[in-house]
Design a protein around this motif. Structure first.
Motif, short mmCIF file in Angstrom:
data_model
loop_
_atom_site.label_atom_id
_atom_site.label_comp_id
_atom_site.label_asym_id
_atom_site.label_seq_id
_atom_site.Cartn_x
_atom_site.Cartn_y
_atom_site.Cartn_z
N LEU A 33 -36.02 -18.94 -46.32
CA LEU A 33 -35.54 -20.31 -46.25
C LEU A 33 -36.58 -21.32 -46.75
N SER A 34 -36.09 -22.37 -47.36
CA SER A 34 -36.94 -23.50 -47.72
C SER A 34 -37.17 -24.35 -46.47
N PRO A 35 -38.15 -25.24 -46.48
CA PRO A 35 -38.39 -26.10 -45.32
C PRO A 35 -37.11 -26.85 -44.92
N ARG A 36 -36.88 -26.93 -43.61
CA ARG A 36 -35.70 -27.54 -43.00
C ARG A 36 -34.42 -26.81 -43.38
N GLY A 37 -34.54 -25.56 -43.80
CA GLY A 37 -33.37 -24.75 -44.11
C GLY A 37 -32.64 -24.31 -42.85
N THR A 38 -31.46 -23.75 -43.04
CA THR A 38 -30.59 -23.37 -41.93
C THR A 38 -30.30 -21.88 -41.96
N LEU A 39 -30.53 -21.23 -40.83
CA LEU A 39 -30.14 -19.85 -40.65
C LEU A 39 -28.83 -19.82 -39.86
N VAL A 40 -27.77 -19.35 -40.52
CA VAL A 40 -26.48 -19.17 -39.86
C VAL A 40 -26.41 -17.72 -39.41
N PRO A 85 -28.89 -7.87 -31.42
CA PRO A 85 -28.92 -9.32 -31.22
C PRO A 85 -30.21 -9.97 -31.70
N VAL A 86 -30.09 -11.24 -32.04
CA VAL A 86 -31.24 -12.04 -32.48
C VAL A 86 -31.89 -12.69 -31.27
N VAL A 87 -33.18 -12.43 -31.09
CA VAL A 87 -33.97 -13.08 -30.06
C VAL A 87 -35.14 -13.76 -30.76
N ILE A 88 -35.30 -15.06 -30.53
CA ILE A 88 -36.29 -15.80 -31.31
C ILE A 88 -36.99 -16.85 -30.44
N TRP A 146 -33.56 -24.73 -38.94
CA TRP A 146 -32.42 -24.84 -38.05
C TRP A 146 -31.81 -23.46 -37.85
N LEU A 147 -31.33 -23.21 -36.63
CA LEU A 147 -30.66 -21.95 -36.33
C LEU A 147 -29.36 -22.25 -35.60
N THR A 148 -28.27 -21.66 -36.07
CA THR A 148 -26.99 -21.80 -35.38
C THR A 148 -26.34 -20.43 -35.25
N ARG A 149 -25.66 -20.22 -34.12
CA ARG A 149 -24.90 -18.99 -33.89
C ARG A 149 -23.45 -19.40 -33.67
N PRO A 150 -22.68 -19.54 -34.76
CA PRO A 150 -21.31 -20.05 -34.65
C PRO A 150 -20.33 -19.00 -34.15
N ALA A 151 -19.27 -19.46 -33.55
CA ALA A 151 -18.16 -18.61 -33.13
C ALA A 151 -16.87 -19.19 -33.69
N MET A 152 -16.03 -18.33 -34.23
CA MET A 152 -14.78 -18.75 -34.86
C MET A 152 -13.96 -19.66 -33.96
N MET A 153 -13.88 -19.34 -32.66
CA MET A 153 -13.02 -20.09 -31.75
C MET A 153 -13.34 -21.58 -31.72
N HIS A 154 -14.59 -21.94 -32.00
CA HIS A 154 -14.99 -23.34 -31.93
C HIS A 154 -14.75 -24.07 -33.25
#
Length: 323
Positions: free
Chosen positions: A228-235, A243-246, A258-266
């Motif tokens: 990722l570049s600076p201020r990039g986003t990990l989806v 699982p991801v533990v960070i 940025w890190l996001t763990r999206p769920a379809m339902m939302h």
């Protein structure tokens, strides 16, 4: 009576049991659907193994397509004889016939076959919400997408091409690299012999990418962050390797990421929004920008074999069950 896969315990593919079930008539707000093609998704394995909790005994499977056989009181926008698909609702799509909440059913347009639609209900709608909502792509970006030859991946390759996005896709073999490229992936990284982050930096002249879509999870976490570049986003949209533990401090050290763990339902509700997402997806299919057919088919009775094939990474593209 109809045939359906049931699970009574968590475990390996052998816990999938084919049984006779009594379907019955739809109640208020429900519809009975006879399936013609049933999708197999990696999330089904999460439910089977217990990574995602599920009351037991229970059915399995989240999405399928078929024909409406009957509707219950109060159902007005779905009619008997309609071709429909769905991707949300109770688990249990691994079945010949089932009763469903009518408000989760999506009418299928003429020109889109049942076989095609069955590969798109979950996988195509996943590509839609990842590319158009979670991190909205405008065109011109260079992105990293893991598992580019998978069921969602091949649709993502085509969607990226349609948007004018340069897609770098990771794959596990040269054969899968060719398949991904044929579907629109601009660059491929074969993970068995190439360093992901190093190749991304080479391709981007050291800049990195603004977004990484990572359905693999644990095994690719560091490579994703380092790409990722600076201020990039990990989806982080999947955990097929674990699982991801960070530590959040690592996000700062790697460039205020940025890190996001999206769920379809939302991202898929309310119903009007779900139908709009489907319209965009099927619009690309009808104009030929997205082409999708099952690459592997199994009989409903052989659902366990379908899971074994998926877990061993022997599959490319979409896998379906034929009831």
């Amino acid at each position: 009576m109809a045939k359906a896969i049931r699970i009574y315990e968590t475990g390996g593919p052998e816990v999938l049991k084919l049984e006779d079930v009594d379907v019955g008539e739809p109640g208020p707000g429900q519809a009975r659907v006879r399936h013609t093609s049933i999708a197999v998704n990696f999330i089904d394995i999460y439910f089977r193994t217990g990574l995602y909790p599920l009351p037991r005994p229970n059915g399995l499977g989240s999405d399928a397509v078929g024909v409406v056989e009957a509707v219950g009181p109060g159902v007005t926008d779905i009619r008997v004889g309609d071709r429909v698909g769905y991707l949300i609702g109770p688990q249990g799509s691994y079945s010949q016939v089932r009763v469903m909440p009518a408000d989760v059913l999506i009418p299928l347009p003429d020109g889109v076959s049942d076989r095609t639609a069955s590969t798109l209900m979950m996988k195509g709608m996943t590509a839609q919400y990842l590319f158009r909502q979670v991190y909205p792509l405008q065109g011109g970006e260079t992105i990293l997408y893991h598992a580019a030859a998978g069921g969602v991946g091949l649709i993502a390759c085509q969607w990226a091409r349609a948007l004018g996005v340069t897609m770098i896709g990771t794959v596990s073999s040269d054969e899968k690299a060719e398949i991904a490229k044929a579907n629109g992936c601009t660059h491929t990284i074969v993970t068995t012999r190439e360093n992901i982050a190093e190749r991304v930096r080479e391709i981007t002249n050291g800049k990195g990418v603004p977004v990484v879509y990572d359905s693999v999870g644990k095994d690719t976490l560091m490579a994703s962050l380092d790409s990722l570049s600076p201020r990039g986003t990990l989806v982080s949209n999947g955990t097929s390797s674990g699982p991801v533990v960070i530590d959040s401090m690592l996000l700062a050290a790697k460039g205020s990421l940025w890190l996001t763990r999206p769920a379809m339902m939302h991202y898929i509700q309310p119903r009007a929004h779900m139908l709009s997402m489907a319209d965009e997806l099927f619009g690309h299919v009808l104009t030929g920008k997205i082409v999708s057919e099952p690459r592997q088919s199994f009989a409903l009775a052989d659902a366990a074999d379908a899971h074994r094939a998926l877990e061993s990474r022997k599959t490319t593209g979409a896998t379906v069950l034929v009831p």
